[in-house]
Write a protein that holds these residues in place. Structure first.
Motif, PDB file in Angstrom:
ATOM      1  N   TYR A   1     -37.439 -42.209 -47.679  1.00 15.14           N
ATOM      2  CA  TYR A   1     -36.353 -42.355 -48.646  1.00 15.14           C
ATOM      3  C   TYR A   1     -35.643 -43.713 -48.559  1.00 15.14           C
ATOM      4  N   LYS A   2     -35.854 -44.420 -47.460  1.00 14.25           N
ATOM      5  CA  LYS A   2     -35.101 -45.671 -47.255  1.00 14.25           C
ATOM      6  C   LYS A   2     -35.307 -46.676 -48.375  1.00 14.25           C
ATOM      7  N   SER A   3     -36.490 -46.648 -49.007  1.00 10.85           N
ATOM      8  CA  SER A   3     -36.757 -47.613 -50.086  1.00 10.85           C
ATOM      9  C   SER A   3     -36.160 -47.207 -51.418  1.00 10.85           C
ATOM     10  N   TYR A   4     -35.457 -46.076 -51.453  1.00  6.25           N
ATOM     11  CA  TYR A   4     -34.950 -45.550 -52.726  1.00  6.25           C
ATOM     12  C   TYR A   4     -33.443 -45.265 -52.636  1.00  6.25           C
ATOM     13  N   PRO A   5     -32.652 -46.331 -52.579  1.00  6.22           N
ATOM     14  CA  PRO A   5     -31.214 -46.186 -52.326  1.00  6.22           C
ATOM     15  C   PRO A   5     -30.469 -45.377 -53.381  1.00  6.22           C
ATOM     16  N   ASN A   6     -30.826 -45.524 -54.652  1.00  9.84           N
ATOM     17  CA  ASN A   6     -30.130 -44.760 -55.688  1.00  9.84           C
ATOM     18  C   ASN A   6     -30.421 -43.269 -55.573  1.00  9.84           C
ATOM     19  N   VAL A   7     -31.642 -42.943 -55.164  1.00 15.44           N
ATOM     20  CA  VAL A   7     -31.990 -41.531 -54.957  1.00 15.44           C
ATOM     21  C   VAL A   7     -31.135 -40.962 -53.833  1.00 15.44           C
ATOM     22  N   LEU A   8     -30.974 -41.736 -52.755  1.00 18.48           N
ATOM     23  CA  LEU A   8     -30.144 -41.297 -51.625  1.00 18.48           C
ATOM     24  C   LEU A   8     -28.688 -41.127 -52.036  1.00 18.48           C
ATOM     25  N   GLU A   9     -28.173 -42.088 -52.792  1.00 20.25           N
ATOM     26  CA  GLU A   9     -26.790 -42.026 -53.286  1.00 20.25           C
ATOM     27  C   GLU A   9     -26.576 -40.774 -54.121  1.00 20.25           C
ATOM     28  N   ASN A  10     -27.519 -40.522 -55.045  1.00 12.98           N
ATOM     29  CA  ASN A  10     -27.429 -39.351 -55.926  1.00 12.98           C
ATOM     30  C   ASN A  10     -27.434 -38.080 -55.096  1.00 12.98           C
ATOM     31  N   ARG A  11     -28.312 -38.047 -54.092  1.00 18.07           N
ATOM     32  CA  ARG A  11     -28.429 -36.848 -53.243  1.00 18.07           C
ATOM     33  C   ARG A  11     -27.102 -36.579 -52.517  1.00 18.07           C
ATOM     34  N   LYS A  12     -26.516 -37.644 -51.985  1.00 21.98           N
ATOM     35  CA  LYS A  12     -25.231 -37.513 -51.274  1.00 21.98           C
ATOM     36  C   LYS A  12     -24.144 -37.033 -52.225  1.00 21.98           C
ATOM     37  N   ALA A  13     -24.126 -37.617 -53.432  1.00 24.54           N
ATOM     38  CA  ALA A  13     -23.087 -37.282 -54.406  1.00 24.54           C
ATOM     39  C   ALA A  13     -23.180 -35.824 -54.834  1.00 24.54           C
ATOM     40  N   ILE A  14     -24.401 -35.333 -55.074  1.00 19.80           N
ATOM     41  CA  ILE A  14     -24.573 -33.936 -55.493  1.00 19.80           C
ATOM     42  C   ILE A  14     -24.122 -33.002 -54.366  1.00 19.80           C
ATOM     43  N   ALA A  15     -24.535 -33.313 -53.136  1.00 19.71           N
ATOM     44  CA  ALA A  15     -24.188 -32.465 -51.989  1.00 19.71           C
ATOM     45  C   ALA A  15     -22.683 -32.419 -51.746  1.00 19.71           C
ATOM     46  N   ALA A  16     -21.984 -33.469 -52.205  1.00 18.50           N
ATOM     47  CA  ALA A  16     -20.543 -33.565 -51.968  1.00 18.50           C
ATOM     48  C   ALA A  16     -19.705 -32.916 -53.063  1.00 18.50           C
ATOM     49  N   LEU A  17     -20.309 -32.517 -54.171  1.00 23.09           N
ATOM     50  CA  LEU A  17     -19.550 -31.841 -55.233  1.00 23.09           C
ATOM     51  C   LEU A  17     -18.955 -30.567 -54.633  1.00 23.09           C
ATOM     52  N   PRO A  18     -17.668 -30.304 -54.880  1.00 21.03           N
ATOM     53  CA  PRO A  18     -16.948 -29.251 -54.138  1.00 21.03           C
ATOM     54  C   PRO A  18     -17.659 -27.888 -54.060  1.00 21.03           C
ATOM     55  N   ARG A  19     -18.054 -27.331 -55.203  1.00 28.45           N
ATOM     56  CA  ARG A  19     -18.654 -25.993 -55.157  1.00 28.45           C
ATOM     57  C   ARG A  19     -19.996 -26.012 -54.426  1.00 28.45           C
ATOM     58  N   ILE A  20     -20.756 -27.095 -54.616  1.00 27.53           N
ATOM     59  CA  ILE A  20     -22.050 -27.197 -53.948  1.00 27.53           C
ATOM     60  C   ILE A  20     -21.852 -27.416 -52.452  1.00 27.53           C
ATOM     61  N   ALA A  21     -20.908 -28.268 -52.092  1.00 22.38           N
ATOM     62  CA  ALA A  21     -20.632 -28.534 -50.676  1.00 22.38           C
ATOM     63  C   ALA A  21     -20.264 -27.248 -49.946  1.00 22.38           C
ATOM     64  N   GLU A  22     -19.417 -26.432 -50.610  1.00 24.71           N
ATOM     65  CA  GLU A  22     -19.005 -25.171 -49.989  1.00 24.71           C
ATOM     66  C   GLU A  22     -20.206 -24.259 -49.770  1.00 24.71           C
ATOM     67  N   TYR A  23     -21.070 -24.155 -50.779  1.00 25.57           N
ATOM     68  CA  TYR A  23     -22.264 -23.316 -50.681  1.00 25.57           C
ATOM     69  C   TYR A  23     -23.190 -23.830 -49.578  1.00 25.57           C
ATOM     70  N   LEU A  24     -23.437 -25.140 -49.552  1.00 23.97           N
ATOM     71  CA  LEU A  24     -24.350 -25.712 -48.566  1.00 23.97           C
ATOM     72  C   LEU A  24     -23.831 -25.529 -47.142  1.00 23.97           C
ATOM     73  N   SER A  25     -22.503 -25.555 -46.985  1.00 14.33           N
ATOM     74  CA  SER A  25     -21.947 -25.423 -45.640  1.00 14.33           C
ATOM     75  C   SER A  25     -22.197 -24.026 -45.070  1.00 14.33           C
ATOM     76  N   LYS A  26     -22.361 -23.035 -45.965  1.00  7.71           N
ATOM     77  CA  LYS A  26     -22.575 -21.654 -45.494  1.00  7.71           C
ATOM     78  C   LYS A  26     -24.041 -21.236 -45.575  1.00  7.71           C
ATOM     79  N   ARG A  27     -24.869 -22.042 -46.236  1.00  6.79           N
ATOM     80  CA  ARG A  27     -26.261 -21.630 -46.486  1.00  6.79           C
ATOM     81  C   ARG A  27     -27.057 -21.669 -45.190  1.00  6.79           C
TER      82      ARG A  27
END
Lengths: 204, 201
Positions: free
Chosen positions: A173-199
């Motif tokens: 993934y290191k060669s694809y910075p925008n993909v990494l940024e997008n992944r981080k941003a999606i994971a940080a969205l409040p409802r998703i972050a809450e779900y992922l923390s308990k999954r």
């Protein structure tokens, strides 16, 4: 709002994108998880076509994970703001589905030497090609999301389909910075972050 | 209406459903077909290095599923409302489960013995399983003879196209499935499709 009951195995597989759609949209649903060991049991006969997942909408059953994810996305504002945006979203969803097919081939191959070959192909060819297309789209779109300026089914489909490879081959993934940024941003969205923390973590 | 150009190989494959929808709707489009000589020049211009590509007022879009969904929306083949669209997508999903079985037999399997075995399985077991699913959907939709609602949708067209390929391999394959056969006749009764099928090589 209709009552929703989503039926799938207790893993990510083909069902997780659907779950993420409900969660991202803040739509309540019964997340019915079926133990793999109990399948088929009496469960298979309950399904429309002998498979999981299926969604019950006020008791009426609908199969096919892609159909379900699209339905929720259309209903709850995850499909962009125009038909052309929907076309672009479906393009990303299609790329994700093609990558999933390659991943599944490499994961479920029974022959050991063929499997090694396929896993190598996945890491060295399929994954980089997919990420390169995603990077191109994100760069051209410029908002951090795949389509338009907000979360869509495209972001959720990609987030989900890359889960296994992000865990297994993070260096790619290191060669694809925008993909990494997008992944981080999606994971940080409040409802998703809450779900992922308990999954709970599952292999697939 | 935008200007449409469909870019694909000179084959049915993953482009034909778009052509069928354009014809069913009487919608003008440029049917651009590539050969193995002309494809390499166009490939780098495509969004993902693949065909089909739909050009809408000069902008290029890839992925057959995305293109079909867009055309279904624009040309009126997605049913009425979100629940009917869901029903259409369910049928598309079933066909998408059948396609890999066909790809394996026709393109991927290299071993001749295994290939024969898989072809036999495709034309008997697999076809039966999926045709039963298709008939289940048709029957649950009531008496219209269409997969969803009371008229032609992308669901009818996608099933029509995939079954065409199976019929090419076994002419009698749909005969034990009268409800599916009747649905094929419904599709063929669309004047645009009828005219196109007559002219199609």
């Amino acid at each position: 709002m209709p009552s929703y009951k989503f039926n799938y195995f207790d893993l990510r597989g083909k069902g997780e994108t659907c779950r993420l759609c409900f969660i991202a949209a803040g739509v309540p649903f019964e997340d019915h998880r079926i133990d793999r060991a109990a399948w088929p049991g009496e469960y298979k006969a309950e399904t429309p076509f002998g498979q999981l997942p299926y969604l019950e909408i006020d008791g009426k059953k609908f199969a096919q994970s892609g159909a379900i994810a699209s339905y929720i996305s259309r209903e709850y504002g995850l499909y962009g703001t125009s038909s052309l945006e929907a076309l672009s979203i479906d393009g990303v969803v299609g790329l994700a589905a093609d990558y999933f097919t390659n991943w599944a081939k490499s994961y479920f191959e029974a022959d050991a030497s063929k499997k090694t070959e396929l896993q190598s192909k996945l890491k060295n060819t399929d994954l980089p090609s997919f990420l390169a297309n995603l990077e191109k789209i994100l760069t051209a779109n410029g908002s951090g999301y795949f389509v338009g300026n907000q979360l869509t089914l495209a972001d959720l489909s990609v987030y989900d389909v890359l889960e296994n490879s992000y865990r297994d081959h993070p260096s790619v993934y290191k060669s694809y910075p925008n993909v990494l940024e997008n992944r981080k941003a999606i994971a940080a969205l409040p409802r998703i972050a809450e779900y992922l923390s308990k999954r709970k973590a599952t292999e697939i | 209406m935008p200007t449409y150009r469909l870019h694909y190989f000179d084959a049915r494959g993953r482009g034909e459903v778009a052509r069928l929808m354009f014809n069913a709707a009487g919608q003008k489009f440029d049917d651009v077909r590539y050969t193995k000589d002309t494809w390499p020049d166009f490939k780098p211009k495509t969004p993902f290095g693949q065909l089909p590509v739909l050009e809408v007022d000069g902008k290029l879009f890839g992925q057959s599923g995305a293109i079909f969904n867009y055309l279904a929306r624009e040309l009126g083949f997605y049913g009425n409302g979100n629940l009917e669209a869901l029903q259409v997508d369910v049928v598309i999903g079933l066909v998408n489960d059948l396609i890999p079985l066909m790809l394996k037999v026709f393109f991927q399997e290299q071993d001749e013995t295994k290939k024969k075995e898989l072809l036999e399985k495709l034309l008997t077991e697999d076809a039966k399983k999926f045709f039963n699913y298709f008939e289940k959907v048709l029957k649950e939709n009531g008496s219209s003879g269409y997969f969803v609602g009371k008229g032609l949708t992308m669901a009818d067209i996608v099933v029509y196209d995939i079954v065409d390929t199976l019929i090419t391999n076994k002419a009698t394959i749909v005969d034990p499935f009268p409800v599916l056969k009747a649905n094929r006749q419904k599709v063929e009764s669309n004047p645009g499709i009828a005219a196109y099928l007559k002219s199609r090589k």
